[in-house]
Design a protein around this motif. Sequence first.
Motif, PDB file in Angstrom:
ATOM      1  N   ILE A  65       0.848  -1.193   0.000  1.00 41.48           N
ATOM      2  CA  ILE A  65       0.000   0.000   0.000  1.00 41.48           C
ATOM      3  C   ILE A  65       0.885   1.245   0.000  1.00 41.48           C
ATOM      4  N   SER A  66       0.478   2.239  -0.736  1.00 43.78           N
ATOM      5  CA  SER A  66       1.250   3.477  -0.846  1.00 43.78           C
ATOM      6  C   SER A  66       0.321   4.678  -0.693  1.00 43.78           C
ATOM      7  N   LEU A  67       0.795   5.669   0.077  1.00 40.99           N
ATOM      8  CA  LEU A  67       0.069   6.927   0.221  1.00 40.99           C
ATOM      9  C   LEU A  67       1.039   8.074  -0.050  1.00 40.99           C
ATOM     10  N   THR A  68       0.667   8.962  -0.964  1.00 45.50           N
ATOM     11  CA  THR A  68       1.460  10.153  -1.261  1.00 45.50           C
ATOM     12  C   THR A  68       0.653  11.386  -0.873  1.00 45.50           C
ATOM     13  N   ILE A  69       1.296  12.266  -0.109  1.00 46.77           N
ATOM     14  CA  ILE A  69       0.649  13.514   0.282  1.00 46.77           C
ATOM     15  C   ILE A  69       1.508  14.688  -0.190  1.00 46.77           C
ATOM     16  N   ASP A  70       0.859  15.801  -0.501  1.00 46.23           N
ATOM     17  CA  ASP A  70       1.569  17.034  -0.852  1.00 46.23           C
ATOM     18  C   ASP A  70       1.718  17.867   0.413  1.00 46.23           C
ATOM     19  N   THR A  71       2.961  18.283   0.695  1.00 49.77           N
ATOM     20  CA  THR A  71       3.230  19.050   1.907  1.00 49.77           C
ATOM     21  C   THR A  71       4.021  20.299   1.557  1.00 49.77           C
ATOM     22  N   GLU A  72       4.265  21.111   2.565  1.00 48.78           N
ATOM     23  CA  GLU A  72       5.083  22.305   2.345  1.00 48.78           C
ATOM     24  C   GLU A  72       6.508  21.947   1.962  1.00 48.78           C
ATOM     25  N   GLY A 119       7.128  19.442  -0.150  1.00 49.79           N
ATOM     26  CA  GLY A 119       7.035  18.686  -1.378  1.00 49.79           C
ATOM     27  C   GLY A 119       6.276  17.393  -1.146  1.00 49.79           C
ATOM     28  N   PRO A 120       6.076  16.585  -2.203  1.00 48.49           N
ATOM     29  CA  PRO A 120       5.343  15.326  -2.036  1.00 48.49           C
ATOM     30  C   PRO A 120       6.140  14.324  -1.209  1.00 48.49           C
ATOM     31  N   ILE A 121       5.457  13.642  -0.308  1.00 42.68           N
ATOM     32  CA  ILE A 121       6.071  12.615   0.531  1.00 42.68           C
ATOM     33  C   ILE A 121       5.245  11.348   0.395  1.00 42.68           C
ATOM     34  N   THR A 122       5.941  10.239   0.176  1.00 41.35           N
ATOM     35  CA  THR A 122       5.273   8.963  -0.024  1.00 41.35           C
ATOM     36  C   THR A 122       5.624   8.008   1.098  1.00 41.35           C
ATOM     37  N   ARG A 123       4.622   7.363   1.660  1.00 34.97           N
ATOM     38  CA  ARG A 123       4.834   6.295   2.639  1.00 34.97           C
ATOM     39  C   ARG A 123       4.416   4.987   1.969  1.00 34.97           C
ATOM     40  N   ASP A 124       5.372   4.084   1.813  1.00 38.46           N
ATOM     41  CA  ASP A 124       5.113   2.749   1.277  1.00 38.46           C
ATOM     42  C   ASP A 124       5.130   1.751   2.423  1.00 38.46           C
ATOM     43  N   LYS A 125       4.166   0.859   2.439  1.00 37.77           N
ATOM     44  CA  LYS A 125       4.155  -0.229   3.413  1.00 37.77           C
ATOM     45  C   LYS A 125       4.063  -1.547   2.660  1.00 37.77           C
ATOM     46  N   THR A 126       5.159  -2.289   2.725  1.00 34.78           N
ATOM     47  CA  THR A 126       5.254  -3.553   1.997  1.00 34.78           C
ATOM     48  C   THR A 126       4.458  -4.634   2.708  1.00 34.78           C
ATOM     49  N   ALA A 127       3.721  -5.416   1.907  1.00 33.76           N
ATOM     50  CA  ALA A 127       2.922  -6.533   2.430  1.00 33.76           C
ATOM     51  C   ALA A 127       2.031  -6.072   3.579  1.00 33.76           C
ATOM     52  N   PHE A 128       1.428  -4.902   3.430  1.00 30.07           N
ATOM     53  CA  PHE A 128       0.608  -4.340   4.493  1.00 30.07           C
ATOM     54  C   PHE A 128      -0.719  -5.081   4.630  1.00 30.07           C
ATOM     55  N   ILE A 129      -1.283  -5.512   3.500  1.00 31.72           N
ATOM     56  CA  ILE A 129      -2.523  -6.292   3.507  1.00 31.72           C
ATOM     57  C   ILE A 129      -2.197  -7.684   2.967  1.00 31.72           C
ATOM     58  N   ILE A 130      -2.506  -8.703   3.751  1.00 36.28           N
ATOM     59  CA  ILE A 130      -2.291 -10.083   3.335  1.00 36.28           C
ATOM     60  C   ILE A 130      -3.639 -10.798   3.375  1.00 36.28           C
ATOM     61  N   LEU A 131      -4.086 -11.252   2.201  1.00 40.65           N
ATOM     62  CA  LEU A 131      -5.366 -11.946   2.093  1.00 40.65           C
ATOM     63  C   LEU A 131      -5.103 -13.372   1.625  1.00 40.65           C
ATOM     64  N   LEU A 132      -5.532 -14.303   2.452  1.00 34.89           N
ATOM     65  CA  LEU A 132      -5.218 -15.706   2.207  1.00 34.89           C
ATOM     66  C   LEU A 132      -6.340 -16.387   1.439  1.00 34.89           C
ATOM     67  N   GLY A 133      -5.956 -17.446   0.725  1.00 39.93           N
ATOM     68  CA  GLY A 133      -6.914 -18.278   0.019  1.00 39.93           C
ATOM     69  C   GLY A 133      -6.202 -19.529  -0.448  1.00 39.93           C
ATOM     70  N   ASP A 134      -5.332 -20.037   0.397  1.00 41.53           N
ATOM     71  CA  ASP A 134      -4.450 -21.136  -0.001  1.00 41.53           C
ATOM     72  C   ASP A 134      -5.142 -22.489   0.171  1.00 41.53           C
ATOM     73  N   THR A 135      -4.898 -23.364  -0.783  1.00 42.29           N
ATOM     74  CA  THR A 135      -5.463 -24.716  -0.752  1.00 42.29           C
ATOM     75  C   THR A 135      -4.381 -25.708  -1.146  1.00 42.29           C
ATOM     76  N   ILE A 136      -4.258 -26.778  -0.366  1.00 39.99           N
ATOM     77  CA  ILE A 136      -3.355 -27.859  -0.742  1.00 39.99           C
ATOM     78  C   ILE A 136      -4.213 -29.085  -1.036  1.00 39.99           C
ATOM     79  N   THR A 137      -3.944 -29.717  -2.164  1.00 41.81           N
ATOM     80  CA  THR A 137      -4.796 -30.812  -2.656  1.00 41.81           C
ATOM     81  C   THR A 137      -3.960 -32.036  -2.971  1.00 41.81           C
ATOM     82  N   PHE A 138      -4.318 -33.160  -2.344  1.00 40.78           N
ATOM     83  CA  PHE A 138      -3.755 -34.447  -2.736  1.00 40.78           C
ATOM     84  C   PHE A 138      -4.639 -34.995  -3.861  1.00 40.78           C
ATOM     85  N   GLU A 139      -4.053 -35.226  -5.018  1.00 35.66           N
ATOM     86  CA  GLU A 139      -4.824 -35.634  -6.190  1.00 35.66           C
ATOM     87  C   GLU A 139      -5.038 -37.155  -6.200  1.00 35.66           C
TER      88      GLU A 139
END
Length: 790
Positions: free
Chosen positions: A555-562, A564-584
């Motif tokens: 996720i990234s947020l950029t704001i304009d300030t006195e 200049g622009p400042i960006t805050r990046d947060k790596t892997a901030f949202i993790i949504l799972l949906g993993d499935t392991i299947t024996f065939e």
Amino acid sequence: MTRHLVAFSITLTFFIAILSFSTPITHAISKSGNLLPQAVVRPRANQIIQQAAYDYLYQRYTDTARVWVFFADKGIFTKGEFDAKAATVVLSERALKRRAKVGKDMVVFADLPVVQEYVDQIIDYGGSLRHKSKWLNAASFDIPFDKLDEISTLTHVVEIRPVAGYKHEPVEIGQMRLEDTGNQSLSPDVLDYGNAQDQLEQINVPFAHDQGFDGSGVTLAILDTGFRKSHEAFATHFAEGRVLAEWDFVFGDSNTANEPEDNSSQWNHGTYIWSVSGGLKDGSIYGPAYGANFILCKTEDIRSETPVEEDNWVAAFEWVDSLGTDVITTSLGYSGWYTYEDMDGLTAVTSAAASTAAGLGIVVCVSAGNSGSGSGTITAPADAFDILCVGNVNSAGAIASSSSRGPTYDGRIKPEVCALGTNTFCASPSSDNNYQTASGTSLSTPLVAGAACLLIQARPNFSPTVIRQAIIESADNADNPDNNYGWGVMNLQGALGWGANFSADVSISEAPETVNFTDESTLSTPTWSWSFGDGGSSTAQNPTHYYSDPGIYDISLTIDTEYGPITRDKTAFIILLGDTITFETDSVFAGQSAVMSVNLRNSQPLNKILIPFTYDSEDLLSMDSLTLGERTMDFNEIQFISSDPWLYQYTVELTADPGSSTPYLPAGSGEVMKIYFSTDAYALGGETGFVDSTYGYHHLTLYSPYMDYEPQRFIPASISMINVLRGDANHSLSINVSDITYLVSFLFMEGPSPVSIQAGDANSNLEINVSDLTFLVAYLFQGGPPPANP
């Protein structure tokens, strides 16, 4: 005892009140008399030379004392006189540009020279001039003892102090070695940090380098013992003309390398510091600010045990200010005659100078010292205001036992931040291409100073106070600062995003999911620009976003300030799972080998997979072997970490190869493992063996760089024997004459075997022989009994 604030007693008008020791000191460098564009007069102290000063001088000297003489004024007393004097002072464009950040792009009282007539008066009494300090409105001299009392009666002399001695903080030297660099050269895309990688990664410098920041255009001044300028780690700096100036304050010349009069180890410490802050040799070493400009100051003389005098240091500070330096790194140790009660940020001369430099727009980085873990063990100038005092941590981020602690005498937290000062990799002064490790707060300080250069490059409009605030508020102990770590280990990535911040009501969940984001920026802004990591965006202050698919979202947020622009990046901030392991599931004829694919749909990159499994064998199945699957062919290994053949329970670990070009299994779907089984040749068609996951000591676990977790779904499987008719030797699904022909070919003519024993064993005696032919002839032509099925 009256405490006189030499450096910058706070003015109300032209005159400065004397503050007693017990008076609370208001810290506001912008209100300090020497930083205002007006005349300042300091009244005489009640006692020009304090008794503690006399005691120190008599203990240290015999005939001649080395002292500071502080003057009341600079020969001006009105606004007109100040303006006329200020018109004669020329400030460099670089200095003016830097000072503009703090509203000081004009001549202030500290810029006016010391009155030469006052200096000459002292010389007439036999004083030998060492340095003049316009910031302190003072000069240092060697003065005969018997003249001190007479000089103290001079009208313009307001106080006399010893020139305090500072010893360089010792460093612990690690193993030296020759670095074989071959023909390596700087890559425009990838930096090979060599053995400096750990110290840079700990404070997240590579992130800034990846953003294109290397200190270019920023000037770093290094005050130290001297420098082996011929070392390969500095060759690029000289070749590109980025060593702007150098001065030897010991011998008064422009050579900061060793000279004939020097001890052979004179340049050692400075070589360490320069290489750690800004060295450049691809494959060997990088300092954070490898692209910066440099000013080199040789301020410390190690030829004897005599402590280094502070007047060289103050003179160097004023010189580098005049040249427009942006950052200063310095590593000084304990004082001569100051006590802990003097560690209030205002009393010690070096602390006054450091705070003045900060007030003029310079980011000052000072080592905390190596005096141990006791409370209040820092010394001047680490007690100064608005600077960065730096502590020493090891590679695990633990504070070194030798690293000095706060608080200051007036109760402020010290250090401000920490960096690697234990076994820090640096250039060795033993030759032009040697490297080594060294330890101490002296080594952690240049890392912070170099990183500060990158932050200034990225945020050129930040004042030094804001630079300092961004650094300390983004460190890893910022929520709970203390006098061991200060605000914690520096985090340059966080500092680059300081001022912009946000939170969300969901961190880890299952897809699909709706996430509400909240702006928590500390700097005001009229606009917001969000990027949600899945292609979505928003300009709302507090947006809501719907995620339909599993995954890891930056996720990234950029704001304009006195600023200049400042960006805050947060790596892997949202993790949504949906993993499935299947024996065939698989099906085979009894007696044939079965292969079970283990498929995985993973939403995260994985570096390890733990798969426990079991099967309910009644001699139907027997596991033969395991192999990696199509998606894991580049993995490092597959191995059993537990095995119980009696209970048919196993746990398998699949590990990625960290040295490969793809050290993780990327998010996706497909086969990760194969399990090979033998089946019972005498099993009947339709018999089934089930394969499932065990839930004993080991659980199905997926390991990502961000978390360890279990799949959301697990699908077990089975191995089934294909149904056959007893007596249907050719598997035509009926029993007829062709089966007799098939058996004759198999038994007497080396023809193919029946698909299973059951198919050819017409009389159910668990063998295929001539008796089965007889049984089938009787059944088909003589009214005999049919084969028994199943």
